[in-house]
Write a protein that holds these residues in place. Sequence first.
Motif, mmCIF file in Angstrom:
data_model
loop_
_atom_site.group_PDB
_atom_site.id
_atom_site.type_symbol
_atom_site.label_atom_id
_atom_site.label_comp_id
_atom_site.label_asym_id
_atom_site.label_seq_id
_atom_site.Cartn_x
_atom_site.Cartn_y
_atom_site.Cartn_z
ATOM 1 N N LEU A 48 0.777 -1.298 0.129
ATOM 2 C CA LEU A 48 -0.102 -0.116 -0.308
ATOM 3 C C LEU A 48 0.876 0.915 -0.556
ATOM 4 N N LEU A 49 2.109 1.259 1.252
ATOM 5 C CA LEU A 49 2.716 2.353 0.887
ATOM 6 C C LEU A 49 3.472 2.128 -0.795
ATOM 7 N N GLU A 50 3.618 0.924 -0.965
ATOM 8 C CA GLU A 50 4.276 1.679 -2.680
ATOM 9 C C GLU A 50 3.588 2.010 -3.340
ATOM 10 N N GLU A 51 2.562 1.379 -3.264
ATOM 11 C CA GLU A 51 1.210 2.095 -4.474
ATOM 12 C C GLU A 51 1.427 3.841 -4.492
ATOM 13 N N SER A 52 1.169 4.207 -3.153
ATOM 14 C CA SER A 52 0.467 4.839 -3.196
ATOM 15 C C SER A 52 0.926 6.497 -3.393
ATOM 16 N N ASP A 53 0.066 7.582 -3.867
ATOM 17 C CA ASP A 53 1.099 8.484 -3.954
ATOM 18 C C ASP A 53 0.204 9.417 -2.769
ATOM 19 N N LEU A 54 1.773 9.643 -1.815
ATOM 20 C CA LEU A 54 1.440 10.731 -0.736
ATOM 21 C C LEU A 54 1.256 12.040 -0.813
ATOM 22 N N SER A 55 2.275 12.608 -2.301
ATOM 23 C CA SER A 55 2.425 13.877 -2.361
ATOM 24 C C SER A 55 1.329 14.711 -1.999
ATOM 25 N N ASP A 56 0.108 14.610 -1.417
ATOM 26 C CA ASP A 56 -0.398 15.270 -0.382
ATOM 27 C C ASP A 56 -0.042 15.282 1.381
ATOM 28 N N VAL A 57 0.257 14.538 1.757
ATOM 29 C CA VAL A 57 1.168 14.369 3.252
ATOM 30 C C VAL A 57 1.937 15.495 3.360
ATOM 31 N N LYS A 58 1.925 16.248 4.158
ATOM 32 C CA LYS A 58 2.725 17.095 5.190
ATOM 33 C C LYS A 58 3.226 16.176 5.927
ATOM 34 N N ARG A 59 3.030 16.013 6.412
ATOM 35 C CA ARG A 59 4.138 15.277 7.934
ATOM 36 C C ARG A 59 3.361 13.360 7.924
ATOM 37 N N PHE A 60 4.325 12.599 8.341
ATOM 38 C CA PHE A 60 4.413 11.699 8.648
ATOM 39 C C PHE A 60 5.333 11.498 9.986
ATOM 40 N N TYR A 61 4.702 10.958 10.761
ATOM 41 C CA TYR A 61 6.167 10.619 11.856
ATOM 42 C C TYR A 61 5.209 8.972 12.447
ATOM 43 N N PHE A 62 6.561 8.141 12.719
ATOM 44 C CA PHE A 62 6.416 6.654 12.645
ATOM 45 C C PHE A 62 7.781 6.759 14.090
ATOM 46 N N ASP A 63 6.976 5.597 15.178
ATOM 47 C CA ASP A 63 8.543 5.243 15.714
ATOM 48 C C ASP A 63 7.765 4.117 16.606
ATOM 49 N N VAL A 64 9.489 3.316 16.505
ATOM 50 C CA VAL A 64 8.969 2.558 17.301
ATOM 51 C C VAL A 64 9.953 1.927 18.684
ATOM 52 N N GLY A 65 9.436 1.507 19.867
ATOM 53 C CA GLY A 65 10.400 1.155 20.856
ATOM 54 C C GLY A 65 11.348 0.322 20.895
ATOM 55 N N THR A 66 12.565 0.300 21.686
ATOM 56 C CA THR A 66 13.396 -1.246 21.882
ATOM 57 C C THR A 66 12.991 -2.024 22.297
ATOM 58 N N ASN A 67 11.753 -2.373 23.308
ATOM 59 C CA ASN A 67 11.531 -3.034 24.013
ATOM 60 C C ASN A 67 9.512 -3.385 24.590
ATOM 61 N N GLU A 68 9.773 -3.265 22.981
ATOM 62 C CA GLU A 68 8.114 -3.496 21.624
ATOM 63 C C GLU A 68 8.080 -5.115 22.579
ATOM 64 N N HIS A 69 6.561 -5.912 23.071
ATOM 65 C CA HIS A 69 6.560 -7.093 22.663
ATOM 66 C C HIS A 69 4.947 -7.468 23.707
ATOM 67 N N THR A 70 4.666 -8.388 23.171
ATOM 68 C CA THR A 70 3.207 -9.403 22.780
ATOM 69 C C THR A 70 3.817 -10.298 23.785
ATOM 70 N N ALA A 71 2.882 -11.223 23.777
ATOM 71 C CA ALA A 71 2.690 -12.101 24.620
ATOM 72 C C ALA A 71 3.535 -13.355 23.736
ATOM 73 N N THR A 72 3.358 -13.434 22.583
ATOM 74 C CA THR A 72 3.799 -14.655 21.335
ATOM 75 C C THR A 72 4.942 -13.493 20.918
ATOM 76 N N PHE A 73 5.183 -12.229 20.992
ATOM 77 C CA PHE A 73 6.186 -11.933 19.956
ATOM 78 C C PHE A 73 6.783 -10.741 20.181
ATOM 79 N N GLY A 74 8.621 -11.212 19.836
ATOM 80 C CA GLY A 74 9.126 -9.854 21.142
ATOM 81 C C GLY A 74 9.317 -8.733 20.222
ATOM 82 N N SER A 75 10.933 -7.921 20.980
ATOM 83 C CA SER A 75 11.483 -6.532 19.613
ATOM 84 C C SER A 75 11.704 -6.700 19.001
ATOM 85 N N ASP A 76 12.436 -7.631 18.614
ATOM 86 C CA ASP A 76 13.246 -8.405 17.818
ATOM 87 C C ASP A 76 11.889 -7.710 16.039
#
Length: 94
Positions: A48-76
């Motif tokens: 979806l990101l590859e196929e989208s025309d995001l030229s109107d998007v002014k700001r896109f902020y994203f992050d992830v911590g180094t200690n994110e996890h769920t019961a089955t998935f670790g931070s890696d």
Amino acid sequence: MQSDTAMAGSSSGGVISTYAMCRYPSIFTRVAALSNAYWLCQQEIETLLEESDLSDVKRFYFDVGTNEHTATFGSDVYLHSNRSVKELLVSNPP
């Protein structure tokens, strides 16, 4: 007509915010996606990101911590998933 609507979410809400930006980039022009669980739909969100025309998007902020996890998935899993999206965006910025 371009809007200045913002959207933000964390975990699967980050995925939803990213999806909204891709599907409606002239509406959601400012997006924050935090602690993203992109791994839930990695291939789909990257395509979806590859196929989208995001030229109107002014700001896109994203992050992830180094200690994110769920019961089955670790931070890696979170780190790899978000790094993959970052690499995609660096090569094809909004």
